[in-house]
Design a protein around this motif. Structure first.
Motif, PDB file in Angstrom:
ATOM      1  N   VAL A  10       0.842  -1.192   0.000  1.00 38.55           N
ATOM      2  CA  VAL A  10       0.000   0.000   0.000  1.00 38.55           C
ATOM      3  C   VAL A  10       0.876   1.240   0.000  1.00 38.55           C
ATOM      4  CG1 VAL A  10      -1.684   1.311   1.355  1.00 38.55           C
ATOM      5  CG2 VAL A  10      -1.797  -1.171   1.303  1.00 38.55           C
ATOM      6  N   GLN A  11       0.533   2.221  -0.831  1.00 42.51           N
ATOM      7  CA  GLN A  11       1.208   3.516  -0.778  1.00 42.51           C
ATOM      8  C   GLN A  11       0.616   4.244   0.413  1.00 42.51           C
ATOM      9  OE1 GLN A  11       3.573   4.923  -2.584  1.00 42.51           O
ATOM     10  NE2 GLN A  11       3.857   3.071  -3.796  1.00 42.51           N
ATOM     11  N   VAL A  12       1.323   4.270   1.513  1.00 37.89           N
ATOM     12  CA  VAL A  12       0.688   4.812   2.706  1.00 37.89           C
ATOM     13  C   VAL A  12       0.938   6.306   2.902  1.00 37.89           C
ATOM     14  CG1 VAL A  12       0.569   2.655   3.987  1.00 37.89           C
ATOM     15  CG2 VAL A  12       2.612   4.053   4.152  1.00 37.89           C
ATOM     16  N   ARG A  16      -4.393   8.229   5.896  1.00 42.06           N
ATOM     17  CA  ARG A  16      -4.474   8.315   7.352  1.00 42.06           C
ATOM     18  C   ARG A  16      -5.859   7.820   7.750  1.00 42.06           C
ATOM     19  NH1 ARG A  16      -3.063  14.151   8.974  1.00 42.06           N
ATOM     20  NH2 ARG A  16      -4.330  14.499   7.122  1.00 42.06           N
ATOM     21  N   ILE A  17      -5.856   6.728   8.467  1.00 46.04           N
ATOM     22  CA  ILE A  17      -7.131   6.111   8.823  1.00 46.04           C
ATOM     23  C   ILE A  17      -7.252   6.053  10.333  1.00 46.04           C
ATOM     24  CG2 ILE A  17      -8.466   3.954   8.752  1.00 46.04           C
ATOM     25  CD1 ILE A  17      -7.143   3.297   6.102  1.00 46.04           C
ATOM     26  N   CYS A  18      -8.411   6.418  10.836  1.00 44.85           N
ATOM     27  CA  CYS A  18      -8.649   6.200  12.262  1.00 44.85           C
ATOM     28  C   CYS A  18      -9.701   5.104  12.421  1.00 44.85           C
ATOM     29  CB  CYS A  18      -9.119   7.482  12.950  1.00 44.85           C
ATOM     30  SG  CYS A  18      -9.286   7.235  14.720  1.00 44.85           S
ATOM     31  N   VAL A  19      -9.319   4.053  13.116  1.00 47.79           N
ATOM     32  CA  VAL A  19     -10.266   2.985  13.438  1.00 47.79           C
ATOM     33  C   VAL A  19     -10.890   3.367  14.779  1.00 47.79           C
ATOM     34  CG1 VAL A  19     -10.499   0.535  14.005  1.00 47.79           C
ATOM     35  CG2 VAL A  19      -8.862   1.254  12.244  1.00 47.79           C
ATOM     36  N   VAL A  20     -12.189   3.628  14.759  1.00 52.06           N
ATOM     37  CA  VAL A  20     -12.859   4.045  15.993  1.00 52.06           C
ATOM     38  C   VAL A  20     -13.651   2.858  16.536  1.00 52.06           C
ATOM     39  CG1 VAL A  20     -14.515   5.668  16.986  1.00 52.06           C
ATOM     40  CG2 VAL A  20     -12.993   6.426  15.155  1.00 52.06           C
ATOM     41  N   MET A  21     -13.237   2.359  17.687  1.00 54.17           N
ATOM     42  CA  MET A  21     -13.910   1.197  18.270  1.00 54.17           C
ATOM     43  C   MET A  21     -15.256   1.614  18.855  1.00 54.17           C
ATOM     44  SD  MET A  21     -11.663  -1.038  17.570  1.00 54.17           S
ATOM     45  CE  MET A  21     -12.662  -2.378  18.195  1.00 54.17           C
ATOM     46  N   VAL A  22     -16.220   0.691  18.812  1.00 58.80           N
ATOM     47  CA  VAL A  22     -17.565   0.945  19.341  1.00 58.80           C
ATOM     48  C   VAL A  22     -18.038  -0.307  20.075  1.00 58.80           C
ATOM     49  CG1 VAL A  22     -19.998   1.393  18.719  1.00 58.80           C
ATOM     50  CG2 VAL A  22     -18.157   2.533  17.443  1.00 58.80           C
ATOM     51  N   GLY A  23     -18.688  -0.116  21.203  1.00 59.87           N
ATOM     52  CA  GLY A  23     -19.291  -1.276  21.862  1.00 59.87           C
ATOM     53  C   GLY A  23     -19.340  -1.129  23.369  1.00 59.87           C
ATOM     54  N   LEU A  24     -20.193  -1.919  23.991  1.00 62.12           N
ATOM     55  CA  LEU A  24     -20.323  -1.907  25.453  1.00 62.12           C
ATOM     56  C   LEU A  24     -19.016  -2.412  26.077  1.00 62.12           C
ATOM     57  CD1 LEU A  24     -23.928  -3.392  25.669  1.00 62.12           C
ATOM     58  CD2 LEU A  24     -23.226  -1.066  26.327  1.00 62.12           C
ATOM     59  N   ILE A 202     -21.230  -7.336   9.548  1.00 61.55           N
ATOM     60  CA  ILE A 202     -21.841  -6.403   8.588  1.00 61.55           C
ATOM     61  C   ILE A 202     -20.754  -5.417   8.175  1.00 61.55           C
ATOM     62  CG2 ILE A 202     -23.581  -4.599   8.246  1.00 61.55           C
ATOM     63  CD1 ILE A 202     -25.276  -5.973  10.388  1.00 61.55           C
ATOM     64  N   ILE A 203     -20.624  -5.223   6.872  1.00 58.13           N
ATOM     65  CA  ILE A 203     -19.608  -4.304   6.362  1.00 58.13           C
ATOM     66  C   ILE A 203     -20.327  -3.215   5.586  1.00 58.13           C
ATOM     67  CG2 ILE A 203     -17.607  -4.115   4.840  1.00 58.13           C
ATOM     68  CD1 ILE A 203     -17.188  -7.124   5.259  1.00 58.13           C
ATOM     69  N   ASN A 204     -20.015  -1.970   5.877  1.00 60.58           N
ATOM     70  CA  ASN A 204     -20.705  -0.867   5.209  1.00 60.58           C
ATOM     71  C   ASN A 204     -19.717   0.167   4.671  1.00 60.58           C
ATOM     72  OD1 ASN A 204     -23.472   0.200   4.742  1.00 60.58           O
ATOM     73  ND2 ASN A 204     -22.674   1.975   5.868  1.00 60.58           N
ATOM     74  N   ARG A 205     -19.814   0.443   3.387  1.00 61.84           N
ATOM     75  CA  ARG A 205     -19.076   1.542   2.732  1.00 61.84           C
ATOM     76  C   ARG A 205     -17.563   1.534   2.989  1.00 61.84           C
ATOM     77  NH1 ARG A 205     -23.005   4.941   0.645  1.00 61.84           N
ATOM     78  NH2 ARG A 205     -24.967   4.802   1.768  1.00 61.84           N
ATOM     79  N   ILE A 206     -16.942   0.361   2.849  1.00 61.20           N
ATOM     80  CA  ILE A 206     -15.479   0.296   2.951  1.00 61.20           C
ATOM     81  C   ILE A 206     -14.921   0.943   1.699  1.00 61.20           C
ATOM     82  CG2 ILE A 206     -13.486  -1.296   3.008  1.00 61.20           C
ATOM     83  CD1 ILE A 206     -15.204  -1.073   5.614  1.00 61.20           C
ATOM     84  N   ARG A 207     -13.947   1.857   1.886  1.00 65.55           N
ATOM     85  CA  ARG A 207     -13.581   2.704   0.757  1.00 65.55           C
ATOM     86  C   ARG A 207     -12.300   2.340   0.011  1.00 65.55           C
ATOM     87  NH1 ARG A 207     -14.589   8.514   3.025  1.00 65.55           N
ATOM     88  NH2 ARG A 207     -14.533   7.396   4.977  1.00 65.55           N
ATOM     89  N   ASP A 208     -11.284   1.921   0.720  1.00 69.24           N
ATOM     90  CA  ASP A 208     -10.054   1.686  -0.052  1.00 69.24           C
ATOM     91  C   ASP A 208      -9.378   0.392   0.370  1.00 69.24           C
ATOM     92  OD1 ASP A 208      -8.640   2.290   2.274  1.00 69.24           O
ATOM     93  OD2 ASP A 208      -8.685   4.425   1.804  1.00 69.24           O
ATOM     94  N   TYR A 209      -8.234   0.148  -0.275  1.00 72.24           N
ATOM     95  CA  TYR A 209      -7.570  -1.140  -0.110  1.00 72.24           C
ATOM     96  C   TYR A 209      -7.135  -1.385   1.334  1.00 72.24           C
ATOM     97  CZ  TYR A 209      -4.383  -4.975  -0.882  1.00 72.24           C
ATOM     98  OH  TYR A 209      -3.757  -6.187  -0.807  1.00 72.24           O
ATOM     99  N   LEU A 210      -6.521  -0.372   1.951  1.00 70.40           N
ATOM    100  CA  LEU A 210      -6.021  -0.574   3.315  1.00 70.40           C
ATOM    101  C   LEU A 210      -7.187  -0.834   4.278  1.00 70.40           C
ATOM    102  CD1 LEU A 210      -3.711  -0.762   5.290  1.00 70.40           C
ATOM    103  CD2 LEU A 210      -3.593   1.726   5.377  1.00 70.40           C
ATOM    104  N   GLN A 211      -8.278  -0.084   4.098  1.00 69.87           N
ATOM    105  CA  GLN A 211      -9.469  -0.334   4.929  1.00 69.87           C
ATOM    106  C   GLN A 211      -9.932  -1.776   4.749  1.00 69.87           C
ATOM    107  OE1 GLN A 211     -12.693   2.378   4.188  1.00 69.87           O
ATOM    108  NE2 GLN A 211     -11.593   4.155   4.976  1.00 69.87           N
ATOM    109  N   SER A 212      -9.946  -2.243   3.515  1.00 69.68           N
ATOM    110  CA  SER A 212     -10.469  -3.594   3.273  1.00 69.68           C
ATOM    111  C   SER A 212      -9.531  -4.655   3.864  1.00 69.68           C
ATOM    112  CB  SER A 212     -10.747  -3.834   1.794  1.00 69.68           C
ATOM    113  OG  SER A 212      -9.533  -3.954   1.117  1.00 69.68           O
ATOM    114  N   ARG A 213      -8.211  -4.385   3.871  1.00 69.98           N
ATOM    115  CA  ARG A 213      -7.282  -5.335   4.499  1.00 69.98           C
ATOM    116  C   ARG A 213      -7.549  -5.419   6.003  1.00 69.98           C
ATOM    117  NH1 ARG A 213      -5.858  -8.868   1.388  1.00 69.98           N
ATOM    118  NH2 ARG A 213      -4.611  -9.600   3.131  1.00 69.98           N
ATOM    119  N   ILE A 214      -7.766  -4.254   6.615  1.00 67.18           N
ATOM    120  CA  ILE A 214      -8.004  -4.231   8.066  1.00 67.18           C
ATOM    121  C   ILE A 214      -9.290  -5.004   8.377  1.00 67.18           C
ATOM    122  CG2 ILE A 214      -8.529  -2.731  10.046  1.00 67.18           C
ATOM    123  CD1 ILE A 214      -6.809  -0.538   8.597  1.00 67.18           C
ATOM    124  N   VAL A 215     -10.327  -4.729   7.568  1.00 68.61           N
ATOM    125  CA  VAL A 215     -11.619  -5.382   7.782  1.00 68.61           C
ATOM    126  C   VAL A 215     -11.486  -6.897   7.615  1.00 68.61           C
ATOM    127  CG1 VAL A 215     -13.907  -5.685   6.726  1.00 68.61           C
ATOM    128  CG2 VAL A 215     -13.053  -3.399   7.236  1.00 68.61           C
TER     129      VAL A 215
END
Ligand code: ATP
Ligand code: F6P
Length: 443
Positions: A10-12, A16-24, A202-215
């Motif tokens: 990946v050309q990094v 710049r991606i922020c993974v924002v965690m969600v959950g109880l 459930i996956i919603n609106r993943i936008r680019d390659y690096l996001q998809s690798r993380i997912v």
């Protein structure tokens, strides 16, 4: 010198991606965040986690459950301040070259998510929400018992009382918790929702390659108990001569190790439970696996072949140092990045091992029989070794290693076959054929 690329091509530079965690609470958010960080760093992608709980602890180290009641104005103010401090530091870190930042907090209301999203978007950062949902009461109770009662929040407190207080804390969160897009008005968000540890995603609106690798990586995680066993092949004929690479058969002692391995494995597994065995495509690993029980599935992976030494294949370190002195020195100076002429670097090996790591995450008990450099790279993933350290980790012959992933780290046990073998470990600056004895701290 080969140009540096990160592990997933990946050309990094501009990402710049922020993974924002969600959950109880007690839904494995920190666990998921730590794993994602470890995976990305192993692939040379600058990644860091910002845990809002740690910021909150600066001000409120031992809060009781009512601190988390949204009617508690003081608690609300302090929690908001902790979240702001974490986001400030995250942004500072991005300015200094960070690529994937992870904001580890509950972010359990729509308002909080909007606040985070608006702020980060203004700063030009892509946001991907990762929510962990879990309604398996038994698992939640186990998480509380195993991880939460020993949290610094409850230092010195009775575990029973701590567990009760933590359950009350969860109740307070539940009063205001809203799962992502539960009302249908967060459809624009980029998100991954993991239900009951991956039973459903459930996956919603993943936008680019690096996001998809993380997912893709996060979708493959599981928490069933399991171990990964690592062994080098038995001593080879080329090992005896101190020659690297090649495709030799086993020495007499190497064959002895192959015969002893089933016993060593049984002792370590502790039962008759079947393992899946992965070898490289080279003779010495296949020969080492051949006395293992017939009911073990065996698979050969090209990706597990030893680091390719290119024009130096089949030479001793002394010969390499005589023939290519500059290369020999360059390798010592930056062993991780040095690529043999016509061959590979450790960085290259990590890149080709990525599918192995992905498959390992999806699998249960696996025994890998491979080679010195490859095992160092796999070991580095589990043990979070840096690029400076990993190419020098001693991995002696005739030794089985058991890695058991735990909530926050990996436990290591080693089993020695007590069959003599040459040492193929080479210290910086040395051309030793068989450097003995091994340095302290070897695995
Ligand atoms: P808190 O909000 O209090 O920080 P948390 O959601 O970050 O809690 P963790 O501290 O990560 O929870 O909990 C760790 C435990 O969660 C580990 O024992 C791990 O096995 C378990 N775990 C990991 N993934 C999941 C998941 N997807 N769902 C539920 N539990 C999980
Ligand atoms: O000597 C055994 C061996 O597996 C070689 O085939 C390989 O080139 C070498 O180890 C990798 O170790 P290092 O990176 O320390 O040279």
């Amino acid at each position: 010198m080969a140009p540096k690329t990160n592990g997933i091509g990946v050309q990094v530079e501009d990402t710049r991606i922020c993974v924002v965690m969600v959950g109880l609470p007690a839904r494995g958010k920190s666990y998921i965040a730590q794993k994602a960080q470890r995976y990305l760093k192993w692939l040379s992608i600058p990644a860091a986690t910002f845990n809002v709980g740690s910021y909150r602890r600066n001000d409120s180290p031992h809060p009781s459950a009512d601190f988390f009641d949204t009617n508690n104005a003081e608690g609300e103010r302090k929690r908001r301040a902790a979240a702001e401090a974490a986001v400030y530091d995250l942004l500072k870190w991005f300015k200094n070259g960070g690529v994937v930042g992870i904001l580890d907090a509950t972010n359990s209301t729509k308002e909080r998510r909007k606040w985070v999203l608006d702020w980060l978007t203004r700063e030009g950062i892509e946001v991907i929400f990762v929510e962990s949902r879990c309604d398996d009461e038994e698992l939640i109770m186990a998480n509380i018992r195993d991880v939460k009662t020993s949290s610094p929040d409850y230092k010195g407190q009775d575990p029973e009382k701590a567990a009760q207080d933590f359950r009350d804390r969860i109740r307070n969160y539940e009063k205001v918790y809203k799962s992502i897009n539960a009302d249908g008005d967060e459809d624009d968000l980029t998100y991954l929702k993991i239900m009951n540890v991956g039973k459903q995603v459930i996956i919603n609106r993943i936008r680019d390659y690096l996001q998809s690798r993380i997912v893709y990586y996060l979708m493959n995680l599981h928490i069933r108990p399991r171990s990964v066993w690592l062994s080098r092949h038995g001593e080879s004929m080329l090992n005896l001569d101190g020659r690297i690479g090649g495709d030799a058969g086993l020495s007499y002692r190497g064959e002895e190790y192959a015969r002893k391995l089933p016993e060593l494995v049984l002792e370590s597994v502790g039962s008759d439970r079947p393992l899946t065995v992965w070898t490289s495509t080279l003779k010495r690993t296949i020969l080492t696996a051949r006395h293992l029980p017939q009911h073990y599935n065996q698979l050969q992976w090209k990706a597990l072949d030893e680091l390719d030494a290119g024009v130096c294949d089949g030479m001793t370190y002394q010969e390499i140092s005589d023939m290519y002195p500059e290369d020999f020195q360059a390798r010592d100076e930056d062993k991780y990045n040095y690529r043999y002429r016509g061959g590979e670097s450790y960085r290259d090996v990590v890149i080709r091992l990525e599918p192995i790591i992905m498959e390992l995450e999806r699998s249960e008990d696996i025994l890998i029989i491979s080679h010195q450099a490859v095992i160092r790279c796999i070991y580095a993933y589990f043990m979070q070794k840096t690029q400076e350290e990993s190419p020098w980790v001693p991995v002696p012959l005739h030794t089985l290693m058991k890695l058991t992933p735990r909530a926050y780290g990996t436990e290591v046990q080693t089993y020695k076959a007590n069959i003599k073998a040459v040492s193929t470990w080479r210290g910086k600056g040395s051309t030793a054929k068989h450097e003995d004895p091994l340095p302290e701290g070897g695995v």
